[in-house]
Write an enzyme that holds these catalytic residues in place. Structure first.
Site: not given
Ligand code: GLN
Length: 498
Positions: A80, A155, A179
């Protein structure tokens, strides 16, 4: 070995084929690089460094020629784009870091490299890991290989799409509020977020430091166990929140029946807790149906299902969306046009340079969170929002401890629906936030959680089963997921055309 066979292999098969010299790391890397180019339309990758990848693969082949064998030796992986990687740009999906080159590797990346893994490239993600659909990437949205009109989740959407489309056997991801688990669920792959602090955050671009965790995303729980074994471990000198707990072999429990269980019922004695808050009206019936079918399979494997309650589940959304932006506003203050990344071409004075560089560099979601975070941390609002959120966070963690007196593992859906259409929620941040309902509380409590492919729901899109364990129970979670994957083949399904 045929090209088709090369990309259909998971980590274990590929490592064995390389060790047995049926293929080489160079051959595998070349094939997967070509395949990534062929499927560039998915938007999964942000950067390659072909020379470096092939040099790493050659070095791995050298180790194999010298008689070494290893579960990751020569296996191409991708990271990532939130992990800093020497020789590749690191953007965290943001324009503000466009062209940034790190002088060092993140600890997680370095650990995988020491185990002989080869870095194939950097994977697209939501800007600074903020999002649930990978449509907040400043570069391109990622497409779900099961239906390219739909999001892959976020994400870590690039990681999920690449693994699901068989562009790479496994990838790294990060999970701050879901995420790893949610994109794994949306793309039919397996992913685990370990206990907070189990993997070093050194070299992981910070979003919300008290929540951020690295973890593997792969086809199977067994492959996740192999990656996590290399990734996790203490790193106190470089990350003060890294846990002082010795590294462990997460593959050791795979395939082993639980104490007192039998080969036919390997999970006999396992109590699976079902939080009633996860099975209510808010969850789509197609998702519930797939999750229930997976739970029946667990009963066949010997597990018993117990009703439990996590009464503060609903509060996890407001609590998370106070704490995560608060920490993000502080973490992102380092991007000021001076030290890293983008600087505005023209400005009047220093303040103007900060303003213009940050306004040009950060996308809308990052700006929104900086504003919310600054607000909740400001004098007069700190006690009302931030402190209150921290207090409720503690109660959420206590709810889990109460639940774990009644069960060994908690199970439920990962997300209330299957993957939605790209653009469907782009203009509605709150709709995105609500979709995190089943993953946020685990992150707030710092517990390990995973997503296991459990079937298909509406529009024939994958559905993941979420498994949550108590602190340091990653081994048991992977064992629980592996037993299911020995009995089912959801994790082996490949999207058409890939
Ligand atoms: N969807 C969540 C956010 O927008 C989690 C994102 C994540 O785990 N990086 O913060």
């Amino acid at each position: 070995m045929s090209a088709q066979e090369l990309h259909q292999m998971g980590v274990a098969e590929l490592a064995a084929a390389i060790a047995d010299k049926k293929t080489s790391s160079v051959e595998a890397a070349q094939h997967l690089l070509a395949r990534a180019r062929q499927h560039a339309g998915l938007g999964a990758y942000l950067a390659f460094n072909e020379d470096l990848t092939l040099a790493q693969a050659k070095a791995a082949d050298g180790r194999v020629a010298a008689g070494e064998r290893g579960p990751l030796l020569g296996v191409p992986l991708a990271h990532k784009d939130i992990f800093v990687t020497q020789g590749f740009p690191t953007t965290a999906g943001s324009k503000i870091l466009e062209g940034y080159q790190s002088p060092f590797d993140a600890t997680v990346v370095a650990h995988l490299a020491q185990a002989g893994a080869v870095t194939l490239g950097k994977l697209n993600c939501d800007e600074f890991a903020m999002g649930s659909g990978n449509d907040n990437s400043a570069y391109a949205p990622v497409h779900n290989p099961w239906d390219t009109a739909r999001v892959p989740g976020g994400s870590s959407g690039g990681s999920a799409a690449a693994v699901a489309a068989r562009l790479v056997p496994a990838a790294t991801g990060t999970d701050t509020g879901g995420s790893i688990r949610q994109p794994a669920s949306f793309t039919g792959i397996t992913g685990i977020k370990p206990t907070y602090g189990r993997c070093s955050r050194y070299g992981m671009v910070a979003f919300a430091s008290s929540l951020d965790q690295a973890g593997p995303m792969a086809r199977s729980a067994a492959d996740c166990a192999t990656l996590l074994t290399a990734m996790a471990g203490p790193d106190i000198d470089r990350d003060s929140t890294s846990l002082d707990h010795p590294a462990e072999d997460y593959t050791r429990l795979l395939g082993a029946p639980r104490d007192g269980a039998t080969a036919a019922q390997p999970l006999k004695g396992l109590r699976i807790g079902l939080p009633n808050e996860f099975f209510g009206e808010g969850c789509a019936p197609d998702v519930i149906a797939a999750v229930r079918a997976a739970l029946s399979e667990y009963e066949k494997l010997g597990a018993t299902l117990v009703d439990i309650s996590l009464p503060r589940t609903e509060l996890s959304i407001p609590v998370y969306y106070v704490i995560a932006p608060a920490e993000a506003s502080s973490n992102l203050s380092r991007f000021d046009g001076v030290k890293f990344g983008h600087r505005a071409a023209q400005y009047d004075d220093l303040t103007d340079m900060y303003k213009k560089s940050r306004s040009e560099g950060f996308g809308p979601e990052a700006q929104r969170r900086i504003m919310i975070g600054t607000y909740v941390l400001s004098h007069g609002y700190y006690d009302a929002y931030y402190l209150k959120a921290q207090q409720i966070r503690r109660l959420i963690a206590q709810d889990f401890q109460q639940a774990f007196t009644q069960c060994d593992v908690i199970a439920g859906p990962v997300a209330p629906t299957v993957a939605w259409k790209i653009g469907e929620k782009s203009d509605d941040p709150v709709a995105n936030y609500l979709a995190d309902i089943y993953t946020l509380s685990t992150s707030l409590a710092g517990l390990p959680g995973m997503s296991v492919p459990a079937g298909f729901g509406a529009a024939n899109m994958p559905v993941g089963l979420q498994l949550v364990g108590n602190y340091f129970k990653e081994g048991e979670l992977l064992q629980t997921a592996h037993a299911f994957q020995q009995a089912t083949d959801w994790h082996l399904k490949t999207p058409e055309g890939f």
